[in-house]
Write an enzyme that holds these catalytic residues in place. Structure first.
Site, PDB file in Angstrom:
ATOM      1  N   ILE A 175      -5.104   1.289   1.358  1.00 40.43           N
ATOM      2  CA  ILE A 175      -4.407   0.385   0.722  1.00 40.43           C
ATOM      3  C   ILE A 175      -4.014   1.004  -0.868  1.00 40.43           C
ATOM      4  O   ILE A 175      -5.071   1.778  -0.916  1.00 40.43           O
ATOM      5  CB  ILE A 175      -5.547  -1.019  -0.127  1.00 40.43           C
ATOM      6  CG1 ILE A 175      -5.834  -1.659   1.420  1.00 40.43           C
ATOM      7  CG2 ILE A 175      -5.444  -1.307  -1.015  1.00 40.43           C
ATOM      8  CD1 ILE A 175      -6.896  -2.522   1.002  1.00 40.43           C
ATOM      9  N   SER A 176      -3.218   0.959  -1.450  1.00 41.79           N
ATOM     10  CA  SER A 176      -2.711   1.663  -2.871  1.00 41.79           C
ATOM     11  C   SER A 176      -2.924   2.954  -2.259  1.00 41.79           C
ATOM     12  O   SER A 176      -1.897   3.750  -1.720  1.00 41.79           O
ATOM     13  CB  SER A 176      -3.751   1.569  -3.613  1.00 41.79           C
ATOM     14  OG  SER A 176      -3.918   1.580  -5.072  1.00 41.79           O
ATOM     15  N   SER A 177      -3.909   3.539  -2.989  1.00 41.21           N
ATOM     16  CA  SER A 177      -3.999   5.504  -2.603  1.00 41.21           C
ATOM     17  C   SER A 177      -4.082   5.746  -1.664  1.00 41.21           C
ATOM     18  O   SER A 177      -3.994   6.651  -1.093  1.00 41.21           O
ATOM     19  CB  SER A 177      -5.469   5.479  -4.099  1.00 41.21           C
ATOM     20  OG  SER A 177      -5.682   7.395  -3.140  1.00 41.21           O
ATOM     21  N   ALA A 179      -3.288   3.375   0.661  1.00 42.66           N
ATOM     22  CA  ALA A 179      -1.670   3.318   1.364  1.00 42.66           C
ATOM     23  C   ALA A 179      -0.500   4.573   1.461  1.00 42.66           C
ATOM     24  O   ALA A 179       0.135   4.831   2.037  1.00 42.66           O
ATOM     25  CB  ALA A 179      -0.818   2.367   0.899  1.00 42.66           C
ATOM     26  N   HIS A 316      -0.423  -5.998  -7.365  1.00 41.91           N
ATOM     27  CA  HIS A 316      -0.542  -4.571  -6.474  1.00 41.91           C
ATOM     28  C   HIS A 316      -1.791  -5.162  -5.429  1.00 41.91           C
ATOM     29  O   HIS A 316      -1.880  -4.676  -4.538  1.00 41.91           O
ATOM     30  CB  HIS A 316      -1.181  -3.942  -7.885  1.00 41.91           C
ATOM     31  CG  HIS A 316      -1.233  -1.910  -7.427  1.00 41.91           C
ATOM     32  ND1 HIS A 316      -0.300  -1.476  -6.457  1.00 41.91           N
ATOM     33  CD2 HIS A 316      -2.576  -1.707  -7.234  1.00 41.91           C
ATOM     34  CE1 HIS A 316      -0.799  -0.502  -6.517  1.00 41.91           C
ATOM     35  NE2 HIS A 316      -2.403  -0.463  -6.390  1.00 41.91           N
TER      36      HIS A 316
END
Length: 449
Positions: A175-177, A179, A316
Site C-alpha cells: 500500500i502506498s510506499s 505499492a 489515496h
C-alpha cells in the site's frame, strides 16, 4: 526472534572436565531420544531448518532476526498459520509510509486469509525515521544493488529455506510506499516474484533520485510521463540480460488520489503491458463493484498478465477489506476463484470442417507453441455467418454462433509446451460450411496452420 546466546566463563580444569562430561551425556541422550529429527536432516533437509521452524510459533506475528543480508536494517515479521501447507506459497505484504510490519499485519486481512489457504506472510518493516521504503536510490533500483530490496529478498530466501516454500508461488503486495516497493521488487527480482498487487503506487523508477532524497515531487504529482517502451526499459535495465518470464501485475488507484496522483495509474499500465509484451487495448472491461472500472490486458480471466482497477472518486487511502482477497484471486491463491488463465507465449490452431447438406462437423487442434505450460484455457474464434453449434466435445462452447468461446474440460485444461489438445463440435449451416477464423487463446492471437 532471538536465539539464546552462549557466554564463556573461566573455571578450573576439573570444572571443565565435569562440564564436558555433562555435555557429552546430554548430546548422547538427545541423539538417542530424537531419531526423527536426525532422520529428517539425513534425508536431505537443510541442517537446522527444523529447529528454526520450531522457534516460530504458529498463528502469531513473530519477529525473525539474522535472516541474511540486510543493508538497510529492515525488520522481518513473519506469520505462519496453523494450517500451513507443505511447500507453501509466500506473500510479502509491504507497509505504507509511517507504517510498520505489525501495522500491516493488524490492518489487512492477509493473516486471516493465510489461515484459510495455508500460505506464509512476510511483513518487512522499515527502521529509518520516515518509515518509508527506499524506492528511489540507484541501489534500490538495481538487482542486488543494496538497500531495502536486498533485505526483503533475504527474507524470502529465509522462508524458502526454512519451510521449503514453493519458489514458483512468491508474491508481493503493498500500500502506498509498499505499492511502490511492489513495483520495485517485481522489477529487480523477476525470477523471484510470480505476481504483484500494488495499491496506490507509482511505476518502477518513477521515484528515482540521485541526491539521497526519498521523495520525488514530480512523480508524486503525476507529471513524470514516459512512453510504454521507456517505462519498460527502466524495468529491463534493473536486471540486464534477463530473458526469463516476468511477473504479472495488478494495480489499484483512486481517481482523486492527492498524494500519488492518478496519472501514475496509467503510467503503471503502460509500463507493465510493455514489460509483459501485451497490447494496451483491454481484453476485457467490467465493473466488479459500484464505482470501480476493471480492465484486463493480454487475457480476459482472473490471472491476466496485467489487471488494473480504477476507483472513481476515491482518494489515496483506498485500501479496504475485501481487496486482499481480490489480490489473492489474481495471484491464484484464493480457493474459490474461477479457473486460472495464464498467458501463453504463442499458439497455433488448425481447424477443419466436414459438411453435409445442412450440417457439419468441426475439428480444432490447439498447439501451445510457447515455452511454458498452460493451466486452464479459453479459445476464442468466430463462426461463419449462418453456422450454429448444436453440440461439442472437449470443451464447453458459448454462445452457439458468432464470436464463440470454447472453455477447457476438466481433463484437458493443461497444455504443456509444444503439446496439443484437440476438440470438436457439430453445427448447422445455411450454406457456408467453412472453418472458423480469428483464433485467440487466453487473449493471445494464435497463428493458423
Amino acid at each position: 526472534m532471538t536465539r539464546p546466546s552462549c557466554t564463556r566463563r573461566s573455571g578450573t580444569r576439573t570444572g571443565l572436565a565435569v562440564l564436558l562430561g555433562v555435555l557429552v551425556s546430554l548430546l548422547a541422550a538427545l541423539l538417542l531420544g530424537a531419531p526423527g529429527a536426525v532422520a529428517r536432516e539425513a534425508a536431505g533437509e537443510v541442517p537446522g531448518t527444523a529447529s528454526l521452524r520450531a522457534e516460530v510459533p504458529r498463528a502469531a506475528l513473530t519477529e525473525v532476526t539474522g535472516f541474511g543480508s540486510n543493508p538497510s536494517n529492515l525488520q522481518m515479521y513473519l506469520y505462519v498459520p496453523d494450517s500451513v501447507t507443505a511447500n507453501p506459497a509466500v506473500v510479502v505484504a509491504v507497509h505504507y509510509c509511517t507504517g510498520s510490519g505489525p501495522a500491516m499485519y493488524s490492518g489487512t486481512e492477509y493473516a486471516s486469509l493465510a489461515d484459510r489457504y495455508g500460505f506464509i506472510v512476510v511483513y518487512p518493516s522499515v527502521t529509518r525515521a520516515s518509515k518509508c521504503f527506499d524506492v528511489s536510490s540507484p541501489q534500490a533500483l538495481t538487482r542486488g544493488g543494496g538497500s531495502d530490496p536486498v533485505g526483503i529478498k533475504s527474507m524470502v530466501d529465509w522462508v524458502i529455506r526454512t519451510y521449503s516454500a514453493d519458489t514458483g508461488r512468491v508474491f508481493a503486495t503493498g500500500i502506498s510506499s509498499g505499492a511502490m516497493m511492489t513495483n520495485v521488487l517485481l522489477g529487480d527480482y523477476p525470477d523471484v516474484f510470480a505476481a504483484g498487487a500494488a495499491f496506490a503506487g507509482v511505476p518502477f523508477g518513477c521515484f528515482a533520485t540521485t541526491d539521497g532524497s526519498e521523495w520525488n515531487s514530480a512523480c508524486s504529482g503525476g507529471t513524470v510521463l514516459r512512453t510504454p517502451q521507456e517505462w519498460g526499459a527502466l524495468v529491463r535495465n534493473a536486471y540486464p540480460g534477463y530473458t526469463g518470464p516476468r511477473p504479472r501485475m495488478q494495480v489499484w488507484h483512486g481517481t482523486e488520489d492527492d498524494v500519488l496522483r492518478y496519472p501514475n495509474f496509467g503510467e503503471q499500465i503502460d509500463q507493465w503491458t510493455d514489460v509483459l509484451g501485451v497490447g494496451r487495448t483491454p481484453a476485457a472491461t467490467d465493473t466488479p463493484q459500484s464505482g470501480w472500472t476493471r480492465t484486463r490486458y493480454g487475457a480476459t480471466g482472473d490471472r491476466a498478465p496485467v489487471e488494473a482497477i480504477s476507483l472513481q472518486g476515491v482518494g489515496h487511502n483506498l485500501y479496504a477489506n475485501g481487496m486482499a482477497a481480490r489480490a489473492l484471486t489474481f495471484f491464484g491463491l484464493g480457493g474459490s476463484g474461477p479457473a486460472p488463465e495464464p498467458q501463453p507465449g504463442s499458439c497455433k490452431v488448425t481447424a477443419t470442417t466436414s459438411a453435409w447438406s445442412t450440417g457439419l462437423t468441426g475439428s480444432v487442434t490447439i498447439t501451445n507453441t510457447g515455452t511454458t505450460r498452460i493451466e486452464g484455457w479459453k479459445l476464442g474464434f468466430t463462426l461463419p455467418s449462418g453456422q450454429s453449434i448444436t453440440n461439442g466435445w472437449g470443451a464447453a462452447y458459448a454462445p452457439a454462433s458468432g464470436t464463440v468461446t470454447a472453455t477447457n474440460a476438466a481433463y484437458n485444461g493443461t497444455i504443456a509446451a509444444n503439446a496439443s489438445v484437440s476438440i470438436g463440435y457439430q453445427a448447422g449451416h445455411t450454406g457456408n460450411s467453412s472453418a472458423p477464423t480469428g483464433f485467440s487463446l487466453n487473449g493471445t492471437v494464435c497463428g493458423v496452420g
